[in-house]
Design a protein around this motif. Structure first.
Motif, PDB file in Angstrom:
ATOM      1  N   ASP A 165       0.839  -1.315   0.041  1.00 31.04           N
ATOM      2  CA  ASP A 165      -0.067  -0.008  -0.240  1.00 31.04           C
ATOM      3  C   ASP A 165       0.867   1.297  -0.010  1.00 31.04           C
ATOM      4  O   ASP A 165       0.498   2.340  -0.558  1.00 31.04           O
ATOM      5  CB  ASP A 165      -0.912   0.060   1.354  1.00 31.04           C
ATOM      6  CG  ASP A 165      -1.956  -0.917   1.119  1.00 31.04           C
ATOM      7  OD1 ASP A 165      -2.281  -1.473   0.000  1.00 31.04           O
ATOM      8  OD2 ASP A 165      -2.655  -1.416   2.217  1.00 31.04           O
ATOM      9  N   SER A 166       2.071   1.200   0.898  1.00 35.80           N
ATOM     10  CA  SER A 166       2.874   2.335   0.952  1.00 35.80           C
ATOM     11  C   SER A 166       3.473   2.617  -0.551  1.00 35.80           C
ATOM     12  O   SER A 166       3.505   3.725  -0.932  1.00 35.80           O
ATOM     13  CB  SER A 166       4.107   2.127   1.927  1.00 35.80           C
ATOM     14  OG  SER A 166       3.584   2.055   2.859  1.00 35.80           O
ATOM     15  N   GLY A 168      -3.702   3.547   5.049  1.00 32.50           N
ATOM     16  CA  GLY A 168      -4.716   3.274   6.133  1.00 32.50           C
ATOM     17  C   GLY A 168      -4.066   2.400   7.170  1.00 32.50           C
ATOM     18  O   GLY A 168      -4.686   1.640   7.911  1.00 32.50           O
ATOM     19  N   HIS A 169      -2.606   2.645   7.379  1.00 32.80           N
ATOM     20  CA  HIS A 169      -1.693   2.005   8.508  1.00 32.80           C
ATOM     21  C   HIS A 169      -0.810   3.038   8.987  1.00 32.80           C
ATOM     22  O   HIS A 169      -0.346   3.884   8.350  1.00 32.80           O
ATOM     23  CB  HIS A 169      -1.295   0.568   8.003  1.00 32.80           C
ATOM     24  CG  HIS A 169      -0.082   0.947   6.889  1.00 32.80           C
ATOM     25  ND1 HIS A 169      -0.500   1.010   5.779  1.00 32.80           N
ATOM     26  CD2 HIS A 169       1.152   1.182   6.928  1.00 32.80           C
ATOM     27  CE1 HIS A 169       0.736   1.166   5.046  1.00 32.80           C
ATOM     28  NE2 HIS A 169       1.679   1.307   5.741  1.00 32.80           N
ATOM     29  N   SER A 170      -0.523   2.707  10.299  1.00 34.10           N
ATOM     30  CA  SER A 170       0.340   3.524  10.984  1.00 34.10           C
ATOM     31  C   SER A 170       1.758   2.828  11.412  1.00 34.10           C
ATOM     32  O   SER A 170       1.643   1.690  11.812  1.00 34.10           O
ATOM     33  CB  SER A 170      -0.221   4.055  12.216  1.00 34.10           C
ATOM     34  OG  SER A 170      -1.144   4.835  11.889  1.00 34.10           O
ATOM     35  N   PHE A 171       2.707   3.629  11.745  1.00 36.28           N
ATOM     36  CA  PHE A 171       3.955   3.234  12.451  1.00 36.28           C
ATOM     37  C   PHE A 171       3.862   3.746  13.733  1.00 36.28           C
ATOM     38  O   PHE A 171       4.289   4.943  13.941  1.00 36.28           O
ATOM     39  CB  PHE A 171       5.176   3.649  11.765  1.00 36.28           C
ATOM     40  CG  PHE A 171       6.354   2.866  12.362  1.00 36.28           C
ATOM     41  CD1 PHE A 171       6.926   1.562  11.838  1.00 36.28           C
ATOM     42  CD2 PHE A 171       6.967   3.670  13.231  1.00 36.28           C
ATOM     43  CE1 PHE A 171       7.993   1.131  12.855  1.00 36.28           C
ATOM     44  CE2 PHE A 171       8.299   2.962  13.790  1.00 36.28           C
ATOM     45  CZ  PHE A 171       8.609   1.640  13.555  1.00 36.28           C
ATOM     46  N   LEU A 222       2.507   9.675   5.662  1.00 34.54           N
ATOM     47  CA  LEU A 222       3.268   8.864   5.344  1.00 34.54           C
ATOM     48  C   LEU A 222       4.849   9.112   5.543  1.00 34.54           C
ATOM     49  O   LEU A 222       5.196   9.650   4.794  1.00 34.54           O
ATOM     50  CB  LEU A 222       2.806   8.403   3.944  1.00 34.54           C
ATOM     51  CG  LEU A 222       3.677   7.176   3.540  1.00 34.54           C
ATOM     52  CD1 LEU A 222       3.455   5.868   4.171  1.00 34.54           C
ATOM     53  CD2 LEU A 222       3.412   6.927   1.968  1.00 34.54           C
ATOM     54  N   CYS A 223       5.267   8.179   6.313  1.00 36.31           N
ATOM     55  CA  CYS A 223       6.946   8.515   6.570  1.00 36.31           C
ATOM     56  C   CYS A 223       7.559   7.041   6.001  1.00 36.31           C
ATOM     57  O   CYS A 223       6.940   5.963   6.341  1.00 36.31           O
ATOM     58  CB  CYS A 223       7.061   8.618   8.009  1.00 36.31           C
ATOM     59  SG  CYS A 223       6.503  10.412   8.539  1.00 36.31           S
ATOM     60  N   HIS A 224       8.786   7.121   5.750  1.00 40.20           N
ATOM     61  CA  HIS A 224       9.537   6.053   5.443  1.00 40.20           C
ATOM     62  C   HIS A 224       9.867   4.999   6.383  1.00 40.20           C
ATOM     63  O   HIS A 224       9.904   3.801   6.181  1.00 40.20           O
ATOM     64  CB  HIS A 224      10.785   6.221   4.429  1.00 40.20           C
ATOM     65  CG  HIS A 224      11.444   5.335   3.813  1.00 40.20           C
ATOM     66  ND1 HIS A 224      12.467   4.624   4.552  1.00 40.20           N
ATOM     67  CD2 HIS A 224      11.344   4.764   2.498  1.00 40.20           C
ATOM     68  CE1 HIS A 224      12.954   3.689   3.799  1.00 40.20           C
ATOM     69  NE2 HIS A 224      12.364   3.670   2.514  1.00 40.20           N
ATOM     70  N   ILE A 225      10.533   5.582   7.662  1.00 41.76           N
ATOM     71  CA  ILE A 225      10.865   5.081   8.893  1.00 41.76           C
ATOM     72  C   ILE A 225      12.175   4.154   8.741  1.00 41.76           C
ATOM     73  O   ILE A 225      13.246   4.687   9.537  1.00 41.76           O
ATOM     74  CB  ILE A 225       9.909   3.680   9.145  1.00 41.76           C
ATOM     75  CG1 ILE A 225       8.438   4.329   9.452  1.00 41.76           C
ATOM     76  CG2 ILE A 225      10.258   3.245  10.436  1.00 41.76           C
ATOM     77  CD1 ILE A 225       8.125   5.523  10.422  1.00 41.76           C
ATOM     78  N   ASP A 226      12.533   3.623   7.474  1.00 46.12           N
ATOM     79  CA  ASP A 226      13.662   2.604   7.244  1.00 46.12           C
ATOM     80  C   ASP A 226      14.421   3.931   6.716  1.00 46.12           C
ATOM     81  O   ASP A 226      15.213   3.222   5.682  1.00 46.12           O
ATOM     82  CB  ASP A 226      13.553   1.578   6.602  1.00 46.12           C
ATOM     83  CG  ASP A 226      14.684   0.571   6.873  1.00 46.12           C
ATOM     84  OD1 ASP A 226      15.647   0.865   7.825  1.00 46.12           O
ATOM     85  OD2 ASP A 226      14.753  -0.227   5.934  1.00 46.12           O
ATOM     86  N   SER A 227      14.815   4.997   6.913  1.00 45.67           N
ATOM     87  CA  SER A 227      15.511   5.970   5.909  1.00 45.67           C
ATOM     88  C   SER A 227      17.084   6.085   6.342  1.00 45.67           C
ATOM     89  O   SER A 227      17.749   6.936   6.420  1.00 45.67           O
ATOM     90  CB  SER A 227      14.875   7.323   6.332  1.00 45.67           C
ATOM     91  OG  SER A 227      14.910   7.696   7.915  1.00 45.67           O
ATOM     92  N   VAL A 228      17.676   4.640   6.523  1.00 44.59           N
ATOM     93  CA  VAL A 228      19.092   4.582   6.313  1.00 44.59           C
ATOM     94  C   VAL A 228      19.704   5.197   5.076  1.00 44.59           C
ATOM     95  O   VAL A 228      19.044   5.186   4.215  1.00 44.59           O
ATOM     96  CB  VAL A 228      19.572   2.955   6.784  1.00 44.59           C
ATOM     97  CG1 VAL A 228      18.763   2.180   5.614  1.00 44.59           C
ATOM     98  CG2 VAL A 228      20.953   2.669   6.581  1.00 44.59           C
ATOM     99  N   MET A 253       1.991   5.642   8.651  1.00 47.49           N
ATOM    100  CA  MET A 253       1.664   7.093   9.085  1.00 47.49           C
ATOM    101  C   MET A 253       2.603   7.319  10.394  1.00 47.49           C
ATOM    102  O   MET A 253       2.311   6.687  11.549  1.00 47.49           O
ATOM    103  CB  MET A 253       0.249   7.221   9.275  1.00 47.49           C
ATOM    104  CG  MET A 253      -0.679   7.040   8.197  1.00 47.49           C
ATOM    105  SD  MET A 253      -0.500   8.402   6.807  1.00 47.49           S
ATOM    106  CE  MET A 253      -1.220   9.577   7.820  1.00 47.49           C
ATOM    107  N   ALA A 254       3.110   8.459  10.474  1.00 47.71           N
ATOM    108  CA  ALA A 254       3.769   9.086  11.473  1.00 47.71           C
ATOM    109  C   ALA A 254       4.274  10.366  11.654  1.00 47.71           C
ATOM    110  O   ALA A 254       4.026  11.035  10.401  1.00 47.71           O
ATOM    111  CB  ALA A 254       5.063   8.070  11.762  1.00 47.71           C
ATOM    112  N   GLU A 255       4.690  10.852  12.727  1.00 49.53           N
ATOM    113  CA  GLU A 255       5.440  12.144  12.705  1.00 49.53           C
ATOM    114  C   GLU A 255       6.367  12.417  11.903  1.00 49.53           C
ATOM    115  O   GLU A 255       7.549  11.551  12.034  1.00 49.53           O
ATOM    116  CB  GLU A 255       5.714  12.649  13.879  1.00 49.53           C
ATOM    117  CG  GLU A 255       4.308  12.712  14.870  1.00 49.53           C
ATOM    118  CD  GLU A 255       4.418  13.616  16.350  1.00 49.53           C
ATOM    119  OE1 GLU A 255       4.300  14.817  16.602  1.00 49.53           O
ATOM    120  OE2 GLU A 255       5.271  12.907  17.020  1.00 49.53           O
TER     121      GLU A 255
END
Length: 593
Positions: free
Chosen positions: A367-368, A428-431, A478-484, A506-508
């Protein structure tokens, strides 16, 4: 006695051997063999019986010093040359003509009367356990297999090698005919002649076949290729030298042959000679990659039995033999990936790692990808399985990973993140980092526990930070989170792309900056600069505070993640320690007034 050892061995193995056959086997003239036989007869090492030569008790006693004690088989490595087969099966357990390579060698050793067999394992070590029951072998674990080269394998098998007559074998070698013997007079390294240029280890030797020099690369030369034998005298001197080299800084990537090469170049007179053991063409095979295995055994051309290759063939509607250029990529922490070519175009196939079904929701990942598809900032997806997590994507020739120490390059990466966040894309989903910490904590407890002594104290501090963030909530997107930095790639035409969206949700937005900072092992000052680069202004005090809080929480989260992976058998070295340190240090920073 060594003068007669080869003669006695040949007679021991076949009393009906003719003098002409002996001359061929010993690489001697017929006259020299006749002289050797006469001398052995006079010394009562052999006797004649019905026109045959037989060993006497004295001859057997003479041979006893050269009896092989055991074999050590090196089987610890990953076998990157055989991806994707070795993602599922250790290289030594791959079949050639329906027979596993390591089992073929074990059977050949048994035929020669050698039953004391030690196998040094590491990668997928559990797969070798059945050999204990089937062949009564011993297994020795090499815990350094992923961090050090095969010098570590001999180190962990040292007690079985030092002072012994021992074969040193590689699990993925294939010998056409049995080249092992119950008795071996000299130390030797198997060798084949290669015409033209070669990158193999080239051997120089004298008339006595003693190796006098070793170089990496050469032309029209004999090269190291296949099995090795250490005599008792050789292993007694060599192994302490190897142990010293193993403990020395900078030797992690050494092969044990590096130690041998150095000793020969330095003309260590205390080290008994290592001889060259030339083999005829087609006798020994060291398969360089899957392509060579395919050309040798037709099974691997169309019916490898490998899930990934079967999937690729189906997706592209081609025979497996059309999948070329297979090679491993740098291993990720969550998945395994390999590169392949179809019709001269390169692609990457991702194979979900062990335990990822509990860590990643592949439907959310899909979905992302779909949510950002029109932005053209990700890799091009060719195939995505929302159930299994298998993914095939385009490989960008000439691309490279972003350099976390290059401030200009990281500024461009921050621009991409900012442009993503500013679009306020919704999924539709959050981290939820609080939920993830709780979930990973439970996974750790169920799989073996959390080994950090002060984890209860640190956990309380993380709850304090979560409360702090609750009082500072801002809009999510929408955030990537794994932004290494490794997930930012710079293409050959200088575009920046952000790949691998499996943790996205979804996150800050500031969590992406925090994740990038800890993945890059940034200091506080470097993290501050990264945030300033992202905002393109001086951050407010509350923004710094939020960055530090997310760095601490993210560090704790990934420390738990690493503990869980370790509990299920996957190690990531000091990564957990570094992440745990971020949790502690940046809790302090976040709580400063």
């Amino acid at each position: 006695m060594e003068k007669y050892a080869y003669l006695l061995r040949e007679i021991f193995e076949c009393s009906a051997v003719t003098q002409r056959e002996l001359a061929k086997k010993l690489s001697l003239s017929l006259g020299s063999v006749n002289t050797l036989i006469k001398e052995a007869l006079s010394l009562d090492y052999i006797a004649r019986s019905e026109n045959k030569l037989i060993l006497t008790a004295s001859g057997l006693d003479c041979l006893s010093a050269f009896k092989v004690d055991r074999a050590v088989i090196m089987a610890a490595g990953f076998g990157s040359r055989f991806v994707p087969l070795t993602f599922e099966t250790p290289k030594g357990l791959l079949e050639v003509f329906g027979e596993r390579m390591i089992e073929r060698q074990i059977k050949q050793l048994h035929e020669a009367g050698i039953y004391d067999i030690v196998i040094v394992v590491g990668y997928l070590k559990e797969h070798f356990d059945y050999l204990i029951d089937k062949y009564n072998v011993k297994l020795v674990y090499n815990p350094d297999y992923s961090a050090k080269n095969n010098i570590s394998t001999l180190h962990y098998a040292a007690e079985y090698i030092t002072g012994s007559n021992v074969y040193i074998l590689s699990s993925d070698n294939w010998m056409r005919t049995n080249m092992y013997h119950r008795y071996e007079p000299y130390s030797w390294y198997s060798s084949v002649y290669m015409e033209g240029d070669t990158n193999e280890w080239v051997l120089k030797f004298n008339k006595r076949h003693e190796i006098t020099d070793i170089t990496v690369g050469g032309r029209d030369a004999y090269v190291m290729y296949g099995p090795v034998y250490f005599s008792k005298d050789f292993s007694h001197v060599f192994m302490p030298i190897l142990e010293k080299a193993f403990a020395a800084p900078g030797s992690d990537d050494w092969y044990w042959e590096n130690v041998l090469m150095n000793e020969i170049k330095n003309k260590n007179m205390a080290l008994p000679a290592m001889h060259i053991n030339p083999q005829p063409p087609g006798q020994v095979y060291e398969f360089e990659n899957l392509e060579e295995l395919r050309s040798f055994d037709d099974k691997y051309k169309e019916n490898s039995g490998n899930v990934a290759l079967e999937l690729i063939a189906k997706v592209f509607d081609i025979p497996q033999s059309h999948i070329r250029g297979l090679r491993t990529l740098k291993a990720g922490m969550t998945n395994k990936s390999f590169l392949f070519e179809v019709n001269d175009q390169s692609y990457i196939c991702r194979i979900p790692g062990k335990g990822t079904d509990l860590l990643i929701d592949r439907k959310h990942e899909y979905d992302s990808y779909m949510a950002v598809k029109e932005l053209h900032i990700t890799e091009k997806i060719i195939y995505f399985d929302k159930e299994s997590g298998y993914k095939i994507s385009k490989f960008y020739e000439g691309s490279r990973n972003a350099d976390p120490k290059d401030t200009k390059e990281m500024s461009r990466c921050m621009e991409l993140l900012k442009s993503l966040h500013d679009k306020h894309i919704q999924v539709g989903h959050s981290f939820d980092i609080a939920e993830r910490i709780k979930y990973y904590t439970e996974l750790c407890k169920e799989s073996g526990g959390i080994s950090f002594e002060d984890v209860s104290f640190v956990q309380k501090n993380m709850k304090i930070l979560l409360d702090v963030l609750d009082n500072m909530k801002s809009q999510t997107c929408l955030c990537h989170i794994d932004s290494v930095a490794d997930n930012f790639i710079i293409t050959s035409d200088n575009r920046v792309k952000l790949i691998d969206w499996e943790y996205a949700g979804m996150a800050e937005p500031i969590i992406d900056i925090a994740m990038c900072a800890i993945y890059s092992y940034y200091t506080k000052e470097e993290a501050d600069a990264l945030l300033e680069s992202y905002l393109k202004r001086q951050p407010a005090a509350c923004e710094y505070k939020k960055l530090y809080a997310y760095m601490a929480l993210s560090g704790y989260l990934w420390a738990l993640w690493t503990v869980y992976k370790s509990n299920i058998g996957e190690e990531f070295g000091e990564y957990s320690l570094k992440m745990y340190r971020y949790a502690k240090d940046f809790f302090v920073e976040a709580m400063r007034d």
